[in-house]
Design a protein around this motif. Structure first.
Motif, PDB file in Angstrom:
ATOM      1  N   LYS A 126     -38.278  40.323 -36.936  1.00  0.00           N
ATOM      2  CA  LYS A 126     -37.888  39.661 -38.004  1.00  0.00           C
ATOM      3  C   LYS A 126     -36.531  39.367 -38.170  1.00  0.00           C
ATOM      4  CE  LYS A 126     -40.619  38.153 -40.356  1.00  0.00           C
ATOM      5  NZ  LYS A 126     -41.020  36.784 -40.361  1.00  0.00           N
ATOM      6  N   GLU A 127     -35.708  40.415 -38.246  1.00  0.00           N
ATOM      7  CA  GLU A 127     -34.281  40.513 -38.547  1.00  0.00           C
ATOM      8  C   GLU A 127     -33.678  39.529 -37.582  1.00  0.00           C
ATOM      9  OE1 GLU A 127     -30.620  43.472 -38.576  1.00  0.00           O
ATOM     10  OE2 GLU A 127     -32.253  44.209 -39.301  1.00  0.00           O
ATOM     11  N   ALA A 128     -33.801  39.549 -36.443  1.00  0.00           N
ATOM     12  CA  ALA A 128     -33.334  38.526 -35.272  1.00  0.00           C
ATOM     13  C   ALA A 128     -33.663  37.029 -35.659  1.00  0.00           C
ATOM     14  CB  ALA A 128     -33.749  38.978 -33.889  1.00  0.00           C
ATOM     15  N   GLU A 129     -34.814  36.868 -36.175  1.00  0.00           N
ATOM     16  CA  GLU A 129     -35.286  35.540 -36.501  1.00  0.00           C
ATOM     17  C   GLU A 129     -34.547  35.079 -37.756  1.00  0.00           C
ATOM     18  OE1 GLU A 129     -39.648  33.491 -37.317  1.00  0.00           O
ATOM     19  OE2 GLU A 129     -39.374  35.441 -38.228  1.00  0.00           O
ATOM     20  N   LEU A 130     -34.402  35.860 -38.693  1.00  0.00           N
ATOM     21  CA  LEU A 130     -33.595  35.455 -39.953  1.00  0.00           C
ATOM     22  C   LEU A 130     -32.143  35.133 -39.457  1.00  0.00           C
ATOM     23  CD1 LEU A 130     -35.097  38.099 -42.566  1.00  0.00           C
ATOM     24  CD2 LEU A 130     -35.262  35.679 -42.412  1.00  0.00           C
ATOM     25  N   GLU A 131     -31.648  36.147 -38.398  1.00  0.00           N
ATOM     26  CA  GLU A 131     -30.219  35.934 -38.276  1.00  0.00           C
ATOM     27  C   GLU A 131     -29.934  34.524 -37.432  1.00  0.00           C
ATOM     28  OE1 GLU A 131     -28.851  39.112 -35.932  1.00  0.00           O
ATOM     29  OE2 GLU A 131     -28.939  40.541 -37.617  1.00  0.00           O
ATOM     30  N   SER A 132     -30.981  34.091 -36.582  1.00  0.00           N
ATOM     31  CA  SER A 132     -30.949  32.750 -35.809  1.00  0.00           C
ATOM     32  C   SER A 132     -31.182  31.975 -36.889  1.00  0.00           C
ATOM     33  CB  SER A 132     -32.268  32.644 -35.012  1.00  0.00           C
ATOM     34  OG  SER A 132     -32.339  31.681 -34.298  1.00  0.00           O
ATOM     35  N   ILE A 133     -32.281  31.739 -38.000  1.00  0.00           N
ATOM     36  CA  ILE A 133     -32.143  30.929 -39.069  1.00  0.00           C
ATOM     37  C   ILE A 133     -30.717  30.594 -39.743  1.00  0.00           C
ATOM     38  CG2 ILE A 133     -33.169  30.161 -41.423  1.00  0.00           C
ATOM     39  CD1 ILE A 133     -35.761  31.487 -40.051  1.00  0.00           C
ATOM     40  N   ILE A 134     -30.081  31.516 -40.048  1.00  0.00           N
ATOM     41  CA  ILE A 134     -28.769  31.578 -40.794  1.00  0.00           C
ATOM     42  C   ILE A 134     -27.726  30.973 -39.795  1.00  0.00           C
ATOM     43  CG2 ILE A 134     -26.948  33.215 -41.703  1.00  0.00           C
ATOM     44  CD1 ILE A 134     -29.125  35.228 -42.559  1.00  0.00           C
ATOM     45  N   ARG A 135     -27.618  31.343 -38.490  1.00  0.00           N
ATOM     46  CA  ARG A 135     -26.842  30.711 -37.973  1.00  0.00           C
ATOM     47  C   ARG A 135     -26.955  29.188 -37.704  1.00  0.00           C
ATOM     48  NH1 ARG A 135     -27.497  35.262 -34.946  1.00  0.00           N
ATOM     49  NH2 ARG A 135     -29.027  34.453 -33.383  1.00  0.00           N
ATOM     50  N   GLN A 136     -28.132  28.837 -37.404  1.00  0.00           N
ATOM     51  CA  GLN A 136     -28.649  27.444 -37.530  1.00  0.00           C
ATOM     52  C   GLN A 136     -28.065  26.744 -38.871  1.00  0.00           C
ATOM     53  OE1 GLN A 136     -29.607  25.607 -34.737  1.00  0.00           O
ATOM     54  NE2 GLN A 136     -29.194  23.946 -36.192  1.00  0.00           N
ATOM     55  N   ALA A 137     -28.311  27.310 -39.925  1.00  0.00           N
ATOM     56  CA  ALA A 137     -27.878  26.824 -41.232  1.00  0.00           C
ATOM     57  C   ALA A 137     -26.551  26.588 -41.528  1.00  0.00           C
ATOM     58  CB  ALA A 137     -28.681  27.433 -42.413  1.00  0.00           C
ATOM     59  N   GLU A 138     -25.837  27.518 -40.741  1.00  0.00           N
ATOM     60  CA  GLU A 138     -24.326  27.415 -40.784  1.00  0.00           C
ATOM     61  C   GLU A 138     -24.056  26.327 -39.991  1.00  0.00           C
ATOM     62  OE1 GLU A 138     -23.291  31.423 -39.868  1.00  0.00           O
ATOM     63  OE2 GLU A 138     -23.183  32.175 -42.061  1.00  0.00           O
ATOM     64  N   LYS A 139     -24.507  26.269 -39.002  1.00  0.00           N
ATOM     65  CA  LYS A 139     -24.147  25.196 -37.896  1.00  0.00           C
ATOM     66  C   LYS A 139     -24.392  23.604 -38.622  1.00  0.00           C
ATOM     67  CE  LYS A 139     -24.987  23.539 -33.320  1.00  0.00           C
ATOM     68  NZ  LYS A 139     -25.702  23.522 -32.217  1.00  0.00           N
ATOM     69  N   ASP A 140     -25.574  23.765 -39.248  1.00  0.00           N
ATOM     70  CA  ASP A 140     -25.817  22.393 -39.759  1.00  0.00           C
ATOM     71  C   ASP A 140     -24.830  22.089 -40.824  1.00  0.00           C
ATOM     72  OD1 ASP A 140     -28.173  21.971 -38.223  1.00  0.00           O
ATOM     73  OD2 ASP A 140     -29.483  22.851 -39.754  1.00  0.00           O
ATOM     74  N   TYR A 141     -24.328  22.931 -41.612  1.00  0.00           N
ATOM     75  CA  TYR A 141     -23.526  22.882 -42.833  1.00  0.00           C
ATOM     76  C   TYR A 141     -22.093  22.565 -42.147  1.00  0.00           C
ATOM     77  CZ  TYR A 141     -20.421  23.699 -46.724  1.00  0.00           C
ATOM     78  OH  TYR A 141     -19.427  23.654 -47.584  1.00  0.00           O
ATOM     79  N   GLN A 142     -21.723  23.138 -41.173  1.00  0.00           N
ATOM     80  CA  GLN A 142     -20.413  22.792 -40.552  1.00  0.00           C
ATOM     81  C   GLN A 142     -20.551  21.470 -39.651  1.00  0.00           C
ATOM     82  OE1 GLN A 142     -19.716  26.123 -37.671  1.00  0.00           O
ATOM     83  NE2 GLN A 142     -19.093  27.645 -39.334  1.00  0.00           N
ATOM     84  N   GLU A 143     -21.531  21.047 -39.430  1.00  0.00           N
ATOM     85  CA  GLU A 143     -21.620  19.624 -38.752  1.00  0.00           C
ATOM     86  C   GLU A 143     -22.136  18.615 -39.767  1.00  0.00           C
ATOM     87  OE1 GLU A 143     -23.917  20.121 -35.382  1.00  0.00           O
ATOM     88  OE2 GLU A 143     -22.426  21.362 -34.448  1.00  0.00           O
ATOM     89  N   GLY A 144     -22.095  18.959 -40.845  1.00  0.00           N
ATOM     90  CA  GLY A 144     -22.288  18.021 -42.130  1.00  0.00           C
ATOM     91  C   GLY A 144     -23.938  17.417 -42.130  1.00  0.00           C
ATOM     92  N   ARG A 145     -24.666  18.441 -41.539  1.00  0.00           N
ATOM     93  CA  ARG A 145     -26.413  18.088 -41.562  1.00  0.00           C
ATOM     94  C   ARG A 145     -26.921  18.700 -42.945  1.00  0.00           C
ATOM     95  NH1 ARG A 145     -26.008  18.990 -35.786  1.00  0.00           N
ATOM     96  NH2 ARG A 145     -26.862  21.111 -36.240  1.00  0.00           N
ATOM     97  N   TYR A 146     -26.680  18.039 -44.102  1.00  0.00           N
ATOM     98  CA  TYR A 146     -27.206  18.545 -45.296  1.00  0.00           C
ATOM     99  C   TYR A 146     -27.247  17.492 -46.292  1.00  0.00           C
ATOM    100  CZ  TYR A 146     -22.374  19.025 -46.954  1.00  0.00           C
ATOM    101  OH  TYR A 146     -21.162  19.025 -47.109  1.00  0.00           O
ATOM    102  N   VAL A 147     -27.941  17.825 -47.288  1.00  0.00           N
ATOM    103  CA  VAL A 147     -28.136  16.655 -48.110  1.00  0.00           C
ATOM    104  C   VAL A 147     -27.614  17.222 -49.816  1.00  0.00           C
ATOM    105  CG1 VAL A 147     -29.811  15.264 -49.575  1.00  0.00           C
ATOM    106  CG2 VAL A 147     -29.906  15.439 -47.129  1.00  0.00           C
ATOM    107  N   VAL A 148     -26.866  16.559 -50.238  1.00  0.00           N
ATOM    108  CA  VAL A 148     -26.744  16.921 -51.894  1.00  0.00           C
ATOM    109  C   VAL A 148     -27.402  16.152 -52.785  1.00  0.00           C
ATOM    110  CG1 VAL A 148     -24.791  17.321 -53.817  1.00  0.00           C
ATOM    111  CG2 VAL A 148     -24.510  17.720 -51.137  1.00  0.00           C
ATOM    112  N   GLU A 149     -28.513  16.895 -53.583  1.00  0.00           N
ATOM    113  CA  GLU A 149     -29.246  16.267 -54.391  1.00  0.00           C
ATOM    114  C   GLU A 149     -30.003  17.148 -55.409  1.00  0.00           C
ATOM    115  OE1 GLU A 149     -32.336  14.732 -51.730  1.00  0.00           O
ATOM    116  OE2 GLU A 149     -32.995  16.661 -51.209  1.00  0.00           O
ATOM    117  N   SER A 150     -30.315  16.447 -56.474  1.00  0.00           N
ATOM    118  CA  SER A 150     -30.807  17.249 -57.454  1.00  0.00           C
ATOM    119  C   SER A 150     -32.266  17.858 -56.966  1.00  0.00           C
ATOM    120  CB  SER A 150     -31.300  16.551 -58.711  1.00  0.00           C
ATOM    121  OG  SER A 150     -32.270  15.620 -58.641  1.00  0.00           O
TER     122      SER A 150
END
Length: 82
Positions: free
Chosen positions: A48-72
């Motif tokens: 479970k910890e390895a899975e969460l670490e993988s999800i965090i790394r993917q989210a960080e990569k998405d953020y760095q590459e501009g793959r996110y949405v700013v919305e209410s």
């Protein structure tokens, strides 16, 4: 190790504990197919910890590459169809 669902039913958890002394995981088969796996809690938590670490790394990569949405929150729910 593989045990059948019927073996689990008739022999119980003590049988599983005995098998886990020989193997780190025990598969339960239903109608000849592996259906479930029993792991020591430490192994489950490690996975479970390895899975969460993988999800965090993917989210960080998405953020760095501009793959996110700013919305209410309202816009977000609307986009999700909620």
């Amino acid at each position: 190790m593989i045990i059948t669902a019927n073996e689990l039913k008739t022999k119980g958890i003590s049988f599983v504990e005995k098998l886990m002394k020989k193997s780190r995981e025990v598969f339960i088969s239903v109608r000849g197919q592996k259906k479930f796996v029993i792991l020591p809690i430490e192994e489950y938590e490690r996975l479970k910890e390895a899975e969460l670490e993988s999800i965090i790394r993917q989210a960080e990569k998405d953020y760095q590459e501009g793959r996110y949405v700013v919305e209410s929150a309202e816009e977000h729910f609307k986009r999700l169809g909620i």
